[in-house]
Every structure is written in C-alpha cells, then in structure tokens.
Design a protein around this motif. Structure first.
Motif: not given
Length: 167
Positions: A96-100
């Motif tokens: 999720i962190y990478i996607f954001v």
C-alpha cells in the motif's frame, strides 16, 4: 547470580505476585516461594515452563551470572498465529505504501497535463497522498520494530552496529 535470585528478579520485572506466577506454570505459591528462597530447585519441566513464561533461555536460568539474559527462541504455539498475521499485514502495508507513493509521483508529474480547473484538486490530492505515505511509513517502522523485538533481531542489530563502529 543464582537461579533463586533470577526467578525473583524476573517475576518482579513482570510485576507478578508469587501467586500469579504459580498460576502461570501450574504450581503452588509455596513452590515459588521455596524456589526463590533457594530451599528447593524446580523440576526440569518447570524450568522449561519458566523459560517460556519469562521468554529467557534455560541457560540464563541455570548458569551462573556470566551468562547473558537471552530471549527464548521458542515461540509459544498460541502466539505463532498472531506473529504470522503481523508479518502478513506488514507486507500488505508495504505494498500500500509503494502504491500511494507511486500515485503521488504520478500526480506530481502528470499534474500539468490536467485542465487548469482541476489544479487545486490535483495539488490537494497530491499532498494528501504524501501525508498518507508518511503515516504508513511511520506505522511500518513501528511494526518492524515490534517484529524485530519479537523475533530477537533487536539485540543482533545493536551488536552488528557496535561491530561496524569498531571497524
């Protein structure tokens, strides 16, 4: 330091009474009292239960004061599922962190191609994504610290850092 002193110190560190410890390992309060006073030594099965309860090695309990207070490598069965879920959720939060972050970078780079009426909305979204990424990153660091502590990497990382500074 003798076994009796170590048991007393470990129990006090946990803030437990003799009764509470006795309940944890299924013995009487008098047995705990005798162990802590050095009148009697616990049976080997109880020493193993004590090491699991206090999360120390049996070596620490049984050997003299020169032995270090190492954490037990044994993870209790009831805690295995909890740790597995923590590790699994850690990976999900990393994704999720990478996607954001990727979405924030996309908005930053592609923001100039949007119509002028959406400029304020694009910038607001960009800043919200960056703030979300920072919050997720902080949560990941806290979770990583917790997992390292649980599986014993906390001490090994400190030792590795000391070794690197010496070289």
């Amino acid at each position: 330091m003798k076994l009796a002193e170590k048991l007393f110190e470990l129990r006090k560190e946990k803030g437990w009474s003799q009764e509470k410890l006795a309940e944890q390992i299924n013995v009487s309060r008098q047995s705990i009292s005798k162990w802590e006073s050095g009148q009697v030594l616990p049976e080997i099965e109880k020493i193993i239960e004590l090491s699991k309860t206090f999360q120390v090695t049996t070596d620490y309990l049984l050997l003299d004061e020169n032995s270090e207070k190492g954490s037990s490598e044994v993870i209790l069965e009831e805690n295995k599922d909890k740790y597995y879920k923590e590790v699994k959720s850690f990976g999900l939060w990393q994704v999720i962190y990478i996607f954001v972050l990727a979405l924030a970078i996309y908005l930053f780079l592609a923001g100039s191609s949007f119509p002028a009426t959406f400029t304020a909305l694009v910038w607001l979204t960009f800043f919200l994504l960056v703030a979300s990424a920072m919050a997720i990153n902080k949560a990941l660091k806290m979770k990583e610290k917790y997992l390292d502590k649980v599986i014993g990497f906390d001490n090994s990382k400190k030792e590795d850092a000391k070794d690197e500074t010496k070289n």
